[in-house]
Design an enzyme around this catalytic site. Sequence first.
Site, short mmCIF file in Angstrom:
data_model
loop_
_atom_site.label_atom_id
_atom_site.label_comp_id
_atom_site.label_asym_id
_atom_site.label_seq_id
_atom_site.Cartn_x
_atom_site.Cartn_y
_atom_site.Cartn_z
N MET A 184 -1.82 -7.51 6.82
CA MET A 184 -2.90 -8.29 6.18
C MET A 184 -2.49 -8.81 4.80
O MET A 184 -3.35 -9.04 3.94
CB MET A 184 -4.15 -7.41 6.02
N SER A 185 -1.22 -9.01 4.58
CA SER A 185 -0.79 -9.46 3.25
C SER A 185 0.42 -10.38 3.37
O SER A 185 0.66 -10.96 4.43
CB SER A 185 -0.44 -8.25 2.38
N HIS A 187 -4.01 1.48 -4.76
CA HIS A 187 -3.43 0.41 -5.57
C HIS A 187 -3.77 0.62 -7.04
O HIS A 187 -4.94 0.59 -7.43
CB HIS A 187 -3.97 -0.96 -5.13
N ASN A 189 2.11 2.57 11.64
CA ASN A 189 1.40 3.00 12.84
C ASN A 189 1.77 2.03 13.96
O ASN A 189 2.22 0.92 13.69
CB ASN A 189 -0.13 2.92 12.60
N HIS A 213 -6.79 4.32 7.82
CA HIS A 213 -6.10 4.00 6.57
C HIS A 213 -5.37 5.23 6.04
O HIS A 213 -4.33 5.12 5.40
CB HIS A 213 -7.10 3.45 5.55
N SER A 260 0.83 -1.22 0.00
CA SER A 260 0.00 0.00 0.00
C SER A 260 0.85 1.25 0.00
O SER A 260 1.71 1.41 0.86
CB SER A 260 -0.83 0.12 1.28
N ALA A 285 2.68 -2.65 4.25
CA ALA A 285 2.46 -1.71 5.34
C ALA A 285 2.05 -2.56 6.54
O ALA A 285 1.30 -3.52 6.39
CB ALA A 285 1.34 -0.75 4.97
N HIS A 345 -5.58 -9.22 -1.86
CA HIS A 345 -5.66 -9.56 -0.44
C HIS A 345 -6.80 -10.54 -0.19
O HIS A 345 -7.83 -10.49 -0.86
CB HIS A 345 -5.94 -8.30 0.38
N TYR A 392 -8.61 -10.30 2.37
CA TYR A 392 -9.74 -9.53 2.93
C TYR A 392 -10.66 -8.97 1.84
O TYR A 392 -11.77 -8.54 2.13
CB TYR A 392 -9.27 -8.42 3.88
N GLU A 393 -10.20 -9.00 0.60
CA GLU A 393 -11.07 -8.58 -0.50
C GLU A 393 -11.98 -9.73 -0.94
O GLU A 393 -12.78 -9.58 -1.85
CB GLU A 393 -10.23 -8.13 -1.69
N1 HPA Z 1 -2.73 -3.90 11.61
C1 HPA Z 1 -2.89 -4.69 10.51
N2 HPA Z 1 -2.52 -4.30 9.31
C2 HPA Z 1 -1.97 -3.09 9.18
C3 HPA Z 1 -1.79 -2.24 10.27
C4 HPA Z 1 -2.20 -2.66 11.56
O1 HPA Z 1 -2.07 -1.97 12.58
N3 HPA Z 1 -1.21 -1.10 9.78
C5 HPA Z 1 -1.04 -1.29 8.45
N4 HPA Z 1 -1.49 -2.49 8.07
#
Ligand code: HPA
Length: 278
Positions: free
Chosen positions: A217-218, A68, A241, A253, A37, A120, A90, A92-93
């Site tokens: 998540m990837s 993306h 973060n 996000h 990302s 990320a 992903h 999650y998609e």
């Molecule tokens: N958790 C999960 N996936 C992420 C995060 C997070 O804090 N930050 C960026 N992708």
Amino acid sequence: MKEGGGKEFGAAAARSAADAVRARTDVTPRVGIILGSGLGGIASVIDRATRVPYRDVPGFPSATVVGHAGELIAGTLGGAPVIAMSGRFHMYEGHDAALAGFPVRVLHALGATTLIVSNAAGGARPTLEPGTVMLLKDHVNFTFRNPLIGALEEGDVRFPDMSDPYDAELRALAHRVAKEQGTTLAEGVYFGLLGPSYETRAEVQMLARLGADAVGMSTVPEVIVARALGMRVLGLSCITNLACGLAAAPITHVEVLETTARVAARLQHLVRGIVSKL
Ligand code: HPA
């Protein structure tokens, strides 16, 4: 049936996709790069780039997530022939693990023997401040899905060894290049989760106790496929973060994208430096 290493996202489908890409570029990539990302900027430093939108790659759905672009970029980086994926698939998609890992089969079918994967991620320990670049030392597959489930694909190892998924030599090289460039790299264990909701405080506390340095998540399905194909892998997380509960403010996000934008130039420079020495 979509699930598993069956026909839809298997070796034959990857060859067809690779043929379609080859029809558009003369580059035979040695290195495949997956851009996480907001890290798509690497694409702009690829020389003599040919861009192939995902809609022109058989088997690829078009990328939907904000940030993306959804294209393959073939060219040279630091003098080496590469192919980069801007945008990934992903789970999650709603995609199966096999589809999440499918592009790696395509990069491999095109000639890539090394995979550099970026993402990320949230820092699960307080020292991993936003803006840190973390080298993946290892991962934990907390998605409990595996892209290799199903009939054995041609060219795959049935039970791939996962004792050293992130190549030790490549990690040492990454540290050397970072040092030359005057930056430091953290190193840690990435926990891959399904998402798309971020973790709860209790989940982050549990994951940290289980050994998580970063959460995302990837990446995990892609790395599993790469290892089944015998590719060498280097993984880089941009810590965007602090994971839930480690900072006062909730995660957004927007924050994730802002941090990746801030780190992008440093990460691009690093990846280019690494690739030029491969
Ligand atoms: N958790 C999960 N996936 C992420 C995060 C997070 O804090 N930050 C960026 N992708």
